[in-house]
Design a protein around this motif. Structure first.
Motif, short mmCIF file in Angstrom:
data_model
loop_
_atom_site.label_atom_id
_atom_site.label_comp_id
_atom_site.label_asym_id
_atom_site.label_seq_id
_atom_site.Cartn_x
_atom_site.Cartn_y
_atom_site.Cartn_z
N GLN A 198 -16.18 56.47 -47.47
CA GLN A 198 -17.22 57.51 -47.52
C GLN A 198 -18.61 56.89 -47.50
O GLN A 198 -19.50 57.34 -46.77
N GLN A 199 -18.82 55.85 -48.29
CA GLN A 199 -20.12 55.18 -48.32
C GLN A 199 -20.45 54.57 -46.95
O GLN A 199 -21.59 54.65 -46.48
N GLN A 217 -21.45 57.38 -44.66
CA GLN A 217 -22.80 57.85 -44.94
C GLN A 217 -23.85 56.89 -44.37
O GLN A 217 -24.85 57.31 -43.81
N GLU A 222 -13.61 56.26 -51.24
CA GLU A 222 -15.05 56.25 -51.55
C GLU A 222 -15.76 55.13 -50.81
O GLU A 222 -16.92 55.29 -50.38
#
Length: 551
Positions: free
Chosen positions: A363-364, A367, A360
């Motif tokens: 992932q952040q 993004q 995660e």
């Protein structure tokens, strides 16, 4: 920076020596003149996989040499160090090929493999064209490109490590479950075997001891008679009595014989001592040969039981005790299996949490990098006359793995409100060139010491758009303080180059050969005029060429 390129006997090139410069270098020429051969030759010396028939017809071998200037902290230095090759500020690459396909390569005059050349090439050169072969049009490579743009190396390493730990924990749990199920399937047999072994209670070395005891008892009757006779010969009616009598008789003659009798008497005393020890030993042998007849039967039964159980389990009798311990451990694993599995489940859950947290975080970061890349692309597209186009980096959920939980794809829409889609499906030829140029600029912004090569990146565009492409290439060469090589058919792009070469082809003595000519100011005017007007160069075309060169 690529400083020199020396090509010998490659395709239609006989001998060609090129000296490149920093900044924007342009190569122009008629279609088929040999511009692609220059790129094939450079790719060959860099270890890229390409066409096999490179050697000029009639030549014994083809050879390409490339000389690069690199800084002391250039990434190529690390590749050289890992390969055990000498480094330095100059990097000399040389590669040869024979008509039958045998290749050889050298780096700074040391032999090397094609794999090392390819590893170096990634730090030295970026080649790009409409038919990009480095992953810009392939969605499978977009995630890696976004990670490189965002500098996610540490996060990627953390995710890969967490995935490895999770996979190991899952494997250990699955293995333990399989073992427990297999053990439970034979639990009854296992418990019976353990009880049988526990009842017998075999001891290490017991088989040899019992076999020795049995042999002793089996031969005891025969041996005992002989030992008994020996005991009688040595006892009071035999040797002992005779020695005692001899001592008395000699002592009686001691007054007459005086000193002469002392030595025989001393010898007899020693003999009596030895005789006593011999008698004691013989008595011990008699005691050992005295046994209860039932004992032999018990020893044999025990021995047969040990050997029978050893045959049943396929082990040696001395290994029965160890086998019993191993079977008890397997029973213990069954009895405590649920607790063990619960512990492994907890380890899997902890590893899953660790992986989820790391994935995660990546992932952040992806993004955020996607937003930055989209903004950078918007800034790059505007000068390329595509201010209304939209570039979007999509970060979507994907099956978890060592690279995280994301899939990445670059999509474009050429006009606001128009549907978006993959680069090569939505954009026209000219639009695709500009999208890829902007994307290349964004993705290589942080690279140092790269020579950027654009192969007809301006294909399909002209006029003001071609001029915008050329100005972006010139700006890229200037801001990177590096080197950009452009193969172009666009006079607007060629006019913006700081250094200009013309690739030309001629037939000499029945042979077609390609050559590359550096252009001075006047020759450059004529070449750009040719690109504007064709074979017939007019004064009007020359005037237009001078206007383009003047900016």
């Amino acid at each position: 920076m690529l400083r020199e390129l020396d090509i010998r006997d490659i395709l239609i090139i006989d001998r060609l020596e090129l000296t490149f410069q920093p900044g924007l270098n342009v190569l122009t020429g008629e279609t088929g003149a040999g511009k692609s051969i220059l790129l094939d030759s450079l790719g060959f010396v860099l270890g890229w996989r390409g066409r096999a028939d490179l050697v000029r017809q009639g030549a014994e071998r083809g050879e390409v040499t490339a000389l690069f200037d690199i800084a002391e902290d250039h990434p190529a230095q690390a590749v050289l160090a890992e390969a055990g090759l000498p480094g330095g500020r100059e990097l000399l690459l040389r590669r040869t090929n024979t008509p039958d396909g045998r290749k050889a390569a050298w780096i700074n005059d040391r032999r090397c493999s094609g794999d090392v050349l390819r590893a170096l090439s990634g730090t030295l050169v970026e080649l790009h064209g409409q038919h990009d072969d480095r992953g810009l049009l392939d969605p499978r490579g977009h995630r890696a490109l976004l990670d490189a743009f965002g500098g996610h190396g540490d996060l990627q390493a953390t995710v890969a490590s967490a995935w490895k730990a999770l996979a190991a924990a899952r494997k250990e749990e699955a293995t333990a479950r399989a073992r427990l199920e297999a053990a439970r399937a034979e639990e009854d047999t296992l418990r019976h075997a353990v009880k049988e072994l526990d009842d017998l209670d075999p001891q290490s070395g017991e088989d040899a001891d019992l076999d020795t005891r049995r042999r002793l008892m089996q031969g005891a009757e025969k041996v005992r008679d002989d030992v008994q006779r020996a005991a009688q010969v040595l006892g009071g009616e035999g040797a002992e009595s005779n020695l005692a009598g001899a001592i008395r008789w000699l002592e009686g003659a001691g007054d007459l014989l005086e000193d002469k009798i002392q030595e025989p008497l001393a010898a007899l005393d020693r003999a009596m001592t030895e005789l006593a020890e011999a008698q004691a030993g013989v008595e011990a042998c008699l005691d050992a040969l005295t046994f209860d007849p039932m004992e032999l039967e018990q020893v044999e039964e025990r021995l047969f039981a040990l050997r029978g159980l050893a045959r049943k389990h396929g082990v040696l009798p001395d290994d029965l005790a160890e086998l019993a311990g191993a079977l008890r451990s397997r029973l213990k694993a069954i009895d405590h299996g649920a607790e063990h599995i619960a512990g492994l489940e907890a380890a899997v859950a902890a590893a899953q949490t660790g992986y989820k947290t790391a994935a995660e975080a990546l992932q952040q970061a992806r993004q955020a990098a996607a937003r930055h890349l989209d903004a950078a692309m918007a800034a790059e597209l505007a000068p390329l006359k595509m201010e209304r186009a939209e570039f979007t980096t999509e970060v979507r959920p994907a099956t978890p793995g060592p690279d995280g939980i994301d899939a990445v794809q670059f999509t474009v829409a050429t006009n606001p409100g128009a549907p978006s889609g993959p680069l090569d499906k939505i954009a026209s030829g000219g639009e695709l060139s500009r999208f890829l140029l902007a994307l290349k600029v964004c993705l290589t912004a942080g690279d140092t010491g790269l020579t950027l090569i654009f192969d007809e990146i301006d294909r399909g565009v002209g006029g003001a758009t071609a001029d915008a492409v050329g100005r972006r290439l010139a700006a890229l060469a200037a801001c990177a303080e590096g080197q950009v090589l452009v193969v172009t058919h666009s006079p607007q792009v060629a006019a913006l180059g700081q250094h200009h070469w013309r690739v030309e082809k001629a037939v000499t003595e029945g042979r077609t050969l390609s050559n590359v000519v550096p252009l001075g100011p006047d020759a450059r005017v004529d070449e750009i005029a040719r690109m504007l007007s064709g074979d017939q160069i007019t004064d009007h075309a020359r005037s237009a060429a001078r206007a383009l060169l003047a900016g």
